[in-house]
Every structure is written in structure tokens, then in C-alpha cells.
Design a protein around this motif. Structure first.
Motif, PDB file in Angstrom:
ATOM      1  N   LEU A   1       0.850  -1.183   0.000  1.00 23.35           N
ATOM      2  CA  LEU A   1       0.000   0.000   0.000  1.00 23.35           C
ATOM      3  C   LEU A   1       0.886   1.233   0.000  1.00 23.35           C
ATOM      4  O   LEU A   1       1.766   1.386   0.855  1.00 23.35           O
ATOM      5  CB  LEU A   1      -0.909   0.001   1.234  1.00 23.35           C
ATOM      6  CG  LEU A   1      -1.862   1.194   1.365  1.00 23.35           C
ATOM      7  CD1 LEU A   1      -2.846   1.214   0.202  1.00 23.35           C
ATOM      8  CD2 LEU A   1      -2.610   1.136   2.696  1.00 23.35           C
ATOM      9  N   SER A   2       0.661   2.098  -0.980  1.00 23.24           N
ATOM     10  CA  SER A   2       1.451   3.327  -1.116  1.00 23.24           C
ATOM     11  C   SER A   2       0.502   4.488  -1.359  1.00 23.24           C
ATOM     12  O   SER A   2      -0.212   4.518  -2.356  1.00 23.24           O
ATOM     13  CB  SER A   2       2.448   3.196  -2.277  1.00 23.24           C
ATOM     14  OG  SER A   2       3.081   4.435  -2.526  1.00 23.24           O
ATOM     15  N   LEU A   3       0.494   5.443  -0.436  1.00 21.77           N
ATOM     16  CA  LEU A   3      -0.338   6.640  -0.544  1.00 21.77           C
ATOM     17  C   LEU A   3       0.540   7.851  -0.265  1.00 21.77           C
ATOM     18  O   LEU A   3       0.810   8.184   0.892  1.00 21.77           O
ATOM     19  CB  LEU A   3      -1.513   6.587   0.445  1.00 21.77           C
ATOM     20  CG  LEU A   3      -2.484   5.410   0.288  1.00 21.77           C
ATOM     21  CD1 LEU A   3      -3.505   5.417   1.399  1.00 21.77           C
ATOM     22  CD2 LEU A   3      -3.172   5.445  -1.066  1.00 21.77           C
ATOM     23  N   LEU A   4       1.015   8.485  -1.336  1.00 20.60           N
ATOM     24  CA  LEU A   4       1.933   9.619  -1.209  1.00 20.60           C
ATOM     25  C   LEU A   4       1.288  10.839  -1.852  1.00 20.60           C
ATOM     26  O   LEU A   4       1.137  10.905  -3.067  1.00 20.60           O
ATOM     27  CB  LEU A   4       3.267   9.310  -1.898  1.00 20.60           C
ATOM     28  CG  LEU A   4       4.035   8.107  -1.348  1.00 20.60           C
ATOM     29  CD1 LEU A   4       5.212   7.777  -2.256  1.00 20.60           C
ATOM     30  CD2 LEU A   4       4.516   8.375   0.052  1.00 20.60           C
ATOM     31  N   ASP A   5       0.892  11.790  -1.022  1.00 21.10           N
ATOM     32  CA  ASP A   5       0.270  13.005  -1.528  1.00 21.10           C
ATOM     33  C   ASP A   5       0.439  14.096  -0.485  1.00 21.10           C
ATOM     34  O   ASP A   5      -0.155  14.041   0.592  1.00 21.10           O
ATOM     35  CB  ASP A   5      -1.211  12.777  -1.811  1.00 21.10           C
ATOM     36  CG  ASP A   5      -1.837  13.950  -2.572  1.00 21.10           C
ATOM     37  OD1 ASP A   5      -1.131  14.946  -2.774  1.00 21.10           O
ATOM     38  OD2 ASP A   5      -3.009  13.847  -2.952  1.00 21.10           O
ATOM     39  N   ASN A   6       1.297  15.069  -0.804  1.00 22.29           N
ATOM     40  CA  ASN A   6       1.553  16.152   0.132  1.00 22.29           C
ATOM     41  C   ASN A   6       0.612  17.336  -0.060  1.00 22.29           C
ATOM     42  O   ASN A   6       0.808  18.397   0.515  1.00 22.29           O
ATOM     43  CB  ASN A   6       2.996  16.652  -0.016  1.00 22.29           C
ATOM     44  CG  ASN A   6       3.315  17.090  -1.427  1.00 22.29           C
ATOM     45  OD1 ASN A   6       3.532  16.251  -2.289  1.00 22.29           O
ATOM     46  ND2 ASN A   6       3.346  18.388  -1.670  1.00 22.29           N
ATOM     47  N   ASN A   7      -0.446  17.160  -0.875  1.00 18.78           N
ATOM     48  CA  ASN A   7      -1.386  18.248  -1.134  1.00 18.78           C
ATOM     49  C   ASN A   7      -2.639  18.162  -0.277  1.00 18.78           C
ATOM     50  O   ASN A   7      -3.569  18.937  -0.465  1.00 18.78           O
ATOM     51  CB  ASN A   7      -1.793  18.257  -2.615  1.00 18.78           C
ATOM     52  CG  ASN A   7      -0.623  18.597  -3.517  1.00 18.78           C
ATOM     53  OD1 ASN A   7       0.117  19.530  -3.247  1.00 18.78           O
ATOM     54  ND2 ASN A   7      -0.442  17.829  -4.575  1.00 18.78           N
ATOM     55  N   ILE A   8      -2.693  17.204   0.640  1.00 20.44           N
ATOM     56  CA  ILE A   8      -3.865  17.079   1.496  1.00 20.44           C
ATOM     57  C   ILE A   8      -3.897  18.255   2.462  1.00 20.44           C
ATOM     58  O   ILE A   8      -2.940  18.471   3.205  1.00 20.44           O
ATOM     59  CB  ILE A   8      -3.839  15.753   2.268  1.00 20.44           C
ATOM     60  CG1 ILE A   8      -3.869  14.584   1.290  1.00 20.44           C
ATOM     61  CG2 ILE A   8      -5.015  15.660   3.226  1.00 20.44           C
ATOM     62  CD1 ILE A   8      -5.091  14.540   0.425  1.00 20.44           C
ATOM     63  N   PRO A   9      -4.947  19.037   2.464  1.00 14.97           N
ATOM     64  CA  PRO A   9      -4.967  20.227   3.314  1.00 14.97           C
ATOM     65  C   PRO A   9      -5.159  19.892   4.787  1.00 14.97           C
ATOM     66  O   PRO A   9      -5.711  18.846   5.146  1.00 14.97           O
ATOM     67  CB  PRO A   9      -6.163  21.016   2.761  1.00 14.97           C
ATOM     68  CG  PRO A   9      -7.070  19.970   2.206  1.00 14.97           C
ATOM     69  CD  PRO A   9      -6.167  18.891   1.673  1.00 14.97           C
ATOM     70  N   GLY A  10      -4.697  20.828   5.629  1.00 15.90           N
ATOM     71  CA  GLY A  10      -4.926  20.724   7.063  1.00 15.90           C
ATOM     72  C   GLY A  10      -4.263  19.505   7.672  1.00 15.90           C
ATOM     73  O   GLY A  10      -3.194  19.055   7.243  1.00 15.90           O
TER      74      GLY A  10
END
Length: 558
Positions: free
Chosen positions: A286-295
Motif C-alpha cells: 500500500l502506497s499513498l503519497l500526496d503532500n497536497n492534502i490540506p490541514g
């Protein structure tokens, strides 16, 4: 051969004697094999001759019926299976029958697509996904903005000319860049929709990977997110993409590998709830890489992670990997985790706290749970004081990649890494993308020993070292090559990063550049030269893509 079939079969020799029983059985097996070969040959001929027309049978064997176009589909597919993808495409141009066999499901169990976000790619992608999307078992798609659009040069405050002319030029350039990015994002959304729509009903999908590095970071934030509201003001396409992604997860029956990196808002905090418990229990990566998630929102919580009891590899944002998650992974219900990839991004650190990260005791517990656990860390513009909090002594750190645009890595951090992870570290990448090449930071400044040389001396498993944007003295580079020798498989240092002592430059009898190349090559036991063109290496020019691909291979190499 046809005439031979109508002749009565002779009695096998020794059939009435007990001593000939073994010979009889062997003779019958040989006869049966000959008959099967003959039947297969006859099925392959379209104009199968009758048993009484021996002349017509000979013509069918030697005439048009035995041409390439008349071969059975099964045989053509079998031939195609030995060819590469490009050779299959060339061979399929022979005739319409071969072209129909090109997209037989057995020929395309894996589909890996890497394409620039360009309108010219859209019809090709639509054709390929329409043919293969419904049956492919492993799908890996990478998106990237064409030529990595950026603002480029432009008149600065130090340039000549009037202020009005400079201001007007900047406005024109900004307008051109805006229109180009709007077109890129429109195309990007259409391509993502094309991929997701084509696999929405694919129940055979086992590996699904998406990568979409089209963001250009600015001081005010992500340029892509800034223009996203202009391209999709009502958010209908984004909602459609998110719904399709959740539909794919809910329809999956064999999914074991799910990877999504740097895709604009495709994954939401509720996406994983679409997975059934049976699929979540058998998921291996499982790979979930996203630095655009706010807050402070995260893509996965510790409670959600409890369902993934069979995970062998995991890749997350470092701020999302909390102490509660570490406790879940140490539970007896979970199989030992073997690969952990963590992305430390300054955007996430600014919006999320590092107070919830695992302490050293939890890292020890994880290491006890799995003695083969290895960690890969990618750090974007992280301050030294934050890295000191992150680098716990008990982390089994095997790979670390620093990429800086504003904040430089200090020599103390490099020295700490060489002391704490000398038993595990194999890959060390140091990247600093500064504009002024004459001002590269020197890690050995005001120090008796160079930290990079100490890294090569202490980390006996070091096999890859890549440096750009930091001053590397020629004599230290020679020392690194001699210390690690042939065990250092990759040594990539850009030409502008290498500097020479005044004594080496003053010696007229020795060419310092030639001497450096010769000494480093002797130390490594293989030909070596500095990197002349930085554009030739993705590790320097495309750090996100390099990290994502390395993370994939890092997780697969279990």
C-alpha cells in the motif's frame, strides 16, 4: 501420412509374451504421440482434405492454406508471446488476422505506460486502454507535464531596462505560463479519466499504480492546485475521478498492490473504505503519497490500517505515520512489515505536527517484529532541527534521499547518519538545486574531517552515492573511491560540484582533472567520470519520479 491412417495397425512385437509387456506399452505410447502430432497438424490447416483425396491434401499442405494468414489464432498468440511489445506491434501490421491477435489477454498481463501530459497522447492512450483495460492484471501509469513547465528566465531586478518594460515582460510571461498550465491540467484530467473508466469493471486487476508528478512548487504553494480551480471550477471532474477510483477499489477481487503517488486529489481520506475486508486482509503493498492534502487530514488512519494484516510493504507521508500506526504494525495479527518508505515534505511538516511520530522504543519494537525491516526516507527541504527529531537511532535506515531548494543539509546531519545507520545504509543521495553554482555549500567547512569521507568509511554496505549542489573536494572524492572500492557500484557527482585545492591547480606537471578521473577509476575498479550533463540523470532532474520508481523497486525486492 493420410494413407497410413487407413492401413490396419500391425500387432506390436512380443505382444503374447510376458517378457514383451514393457516393449508393448512403450510402443503404444510412441504411436499415441505420433497420432496426436498428426491431429494437431490437420487442425492447423483450414482446408482439411478428406481421407480419400490424397492429391488435394498435398496441395493444402504446400499451397495458400498454409500461409501466415491461415495460422490458427492460438499459434499466432503463442508466437507473439516470445516477442517484445514493440516487435508485436510491428508483426501485427502483417494482416488483419494478426492484428486481431495482438490484444489477446494472455499477451498483456502487465501494462506499464509512461507518457507526457500532452493532447497528442490522448488518442493513443484511449486506444490502448480500450483494448487492454478490461483484462490487464498489472497496470502502472506515470504522468508528467511536458518538459516540466516552469517560469524560466525573465527580467530580474538586476537586468537592464526600465521598470515598466520589465514589469510588462513579466506579465506577458506569466500569462503565457498560465495558459500553458491550464491546457496541461485539462489534458491531465482527461487522461486520468480515460484510465479509470477503462478499468472500472476489471475484476482481474492485481497491481494498480498511478504516478502524476505535474506539480511545480512555488513559494505560495503548488501551481497545479492554483490553476485546478480554473480548469474545474465546479469540481465535477475531480469528484468523478474520486468516485471512479473508489468504484475500482470496491469492484476489485484480486487486488494485492495499490500505489498512488503525487496524483492531484485522486485519493481522499475515505477512499480505502471502499475496499472490502477480504481484499484489505490480503493486500501486500500500500502506497499513498500526496503532500497536497490540506490541514491535518490523512489518507489512512491507524484504525483503517488494522484491516491490512498482510502488508509486506508500506509507503506513506512521514507525518501520517504515527505512533498508533507503529503499534498496529507490531501487533501479532499483522505479518512482519519488510519495507517502509516515508516521504518527509516541508509542506506536510508546516501543516502537520511531528509530535505524533513513533519514538525510538516503537522503532525498536518494529525491528524486533521483523528483523528484515528496511526503511527508505525521502526528505524535501527539511530543516536540520526537524531532521534531528526524525532520525531516531533505531530506524533500520537503508536508503535516504535529500532534495533541497531552499534549506541545505548540514554536515552534522550527514555525520549523524553515518554514525547511527552504518550497519544498514546502502543508498545516499544529496541534492541541492541552487541557482548560483558558485555558492555551493561545503559540508567539510570548519571541520578536520569531511563527513562524506566518514560516511564512506563507516557505512560498509554503501553501494550508491549521488551528489549535486554541494562542494566535493577532489582529494575527498578519491578517498571515498578508495575506501569503498568495487562495492560502491554507483558514484554520481556532477562536474560543477567538484572543486580542487590550490596546490593541485598550481602543479603544472599534473592535469588535476585527468588525475582525478584516473585515481577514482582505480579506486572503484571500473571506468569513472563526473556527470557532465545533469539532465541525463533523473535522480537530479526528476526527484519525485526517481523516488517513486525507487520506492516501487525497493518494495518489490523482498
Amino acid at each position: 501420412m493420410l494413407l497410413f491412417l487407413s492401413v490396419p495397425q500391425p500387432r506390436p512385437p512380443g505382444a503374447r509374451t510376458r517378457a514383451g509387456a514393457a516393449r508393448v506399452a512403450r510402443w503404444r505410447r510412441l504411436r499415441l504421440q505420433q497420432l496426436r502430432r498428426l491431429r494437431g497438424l490437420l487442425r492447423g490447416l483450414r482446408g482439411r482434405p478428406g481421407t480419400g483425396s490424397r492429391r488435394r491434401g498435398r496441395m493444402a499442405l504446400c499451397g495458400q492454406a498454409a500461409g501466415a494468414a491461415s495460422l490458427p489464432s492460438e499459434l499466432i498468440v503463442h508466437i507473439f508471446s516470445f516477442l517484445s511489445a514493440s516487435d508485436r506491434l510491428r508483426a501485427s501490421a502483417s494482416c488483419s488476422h494478426w492484428r486481431e491477435c495482438l490484444f489477446y489477454p494472455a499477451l498483456w498481463p502487465q501494462l506499464r505506460i509512461c507518457l507526457r501530459v500532452s493532447p497528442a497522447e490522448q488518442p493513443r492512450l484511449e486506444f490502448l486502454m480500450r483494448k487492454c483495460g478490461w483484462f490487464v492484471r498489472e497496470l502502472r501509469v506515470e504522468f508528467a507535464a511536458e518538459n516540466y513547465l516552469s517560469g524560466g528566465g525573465g527580467g530580474g531586478p538586476g537586468d537592464g531596462g526600465s521598470a515598466d518594460a520589465g514589469t510588462g515582460g513579466e506579465e506577458v510571461e506569466a500569462l503565457q505560463l498560465s495558459s500553458r498550465w491550464l491546457e496541461v491540467l485539462r489534458t491531465y484530467l482527461e487522461l486520468v479519466l480515460c484510465v479509470l473508466v477503462s478499468i472500472r469493471n476489471n475484476r482481474n486487476l492485481q497491481k494498480f499504480s498511478l504516478f502524476g508528478d505535474i506539480s511545480v512548487l512555488q513559494q505560495q504553494g503548488s501551481l497545479s492546485n492554483t490553476y485546478l480551480s480554473k480548469v474545474d471550477p465546479d469540481g465535477k471532474k475531480i469528484k468523478q475521478i474520486q468516485q471512479l477510483f473508489e468504484e475500482i477499489l470496491s469492484n476489485s477481487r484480486q487486488l494485492k498492490w495499490l500505489s498512488c503517488g503525487f496524483m492531484l486529489e485522486i485519493v481522499t481520506p475515505t477512499s480505502l473504505s471502499s475496499l472490502s475486508n477480504s481484499i484489505a486482509n490480503t493486500m501486500e503493498h500500500l502506497s499513498l503519497l500526496d503532500n497536497n492534502i490540506p490541514g491535518n487530514s490523512t489518507l489512512i488512519t491507524a484504525a483503517e490500517l488494522e484491516r491490512f494484516v498482510n502488508l509486506h510493504s508500506l509507503a506513506l507521508d512521514f507525518c501520517d505515520f504515527t505512533a498508533e500506526m507503529a503499534r498496529v504494525l507490531t501487533d501479532n495479527n499483522h505479518v512482519p512489515l519488510q519495507r517502509l518508505s516515508l516521504l518527509v515534505h516541508n509542506v506536510s511538516v508546516m501543516h502537520k505536527s511531528l509530535d505524533n511520530m513513533p519514538n525510538d522504543e516503537l522503532w525498536k519494537a518494529l525491528s524486533r517484529k521483523s528483523t528484515s525491516l528496511r526503511v527508505y526516507i525521502m526528505a524535501f527541504d527539511i530543516k536540520s532541527e526537524d531532521m534531528l527529531k526524525i532520525l531516531k537511532p533505531s530506524i533500520p535506515l537503508e536508503r535516504i534521499h535529500f532534495d533541497s531548494y531552499i534549506t541545505c543539509v548540514s554536515g552534522a546531519i550527514v555525520d549523524l547518519i553515518s554514525r547511527q545507520y552504518d550497519k544498514f545504509l546502502t543508498h545516499f543521495i544529496l541534492m541541492n538545486d541552487v541557482i548560483d553554482t558558485s555558492g555551493f555549500p561545503d559540508l567539510s567547512d570548519n571541520r578536520n574531517e569531511d563527513p562524506l569521507v566518514l560516511l564512506a568509511w563507516r557505512c560498509t554496505k554503501l553501494s550508491l552515492l549521488a551528489i549535486h549542489g554541494y562542494t566535493v573536494w577532489a582529494h575527498n572524492l578519491i578517498a571515498i573511491a578508495r575506501l569503498r572500492g568495487s562495492d560502491l557500484k554507483v558514484l554520481e557527482v556532477t562536474e560543477e560540484s567538484i572543486d580542487f585545492d590550490q596546490g593541485e591547480l598550481a602543479d603544472q606537471d599534473v592535469d588535476p582533472v585527468h588525475n582525478l578521473i584516473e585515481q577514482v577509476s582505480l579506486g572503484l575498479g571500473q571506468p569513472w567520470h563526473a556527470v557532465m550533463d545533469i539532465e541525463s540523470l533523473s535522480v537530479f532532474t526528476e526527484p519525485n519520479r526517481h523516488f517513486y520508481r525507487e520506492m516501487q523497486s525497493f518494495s518489490e525486492d523482498i
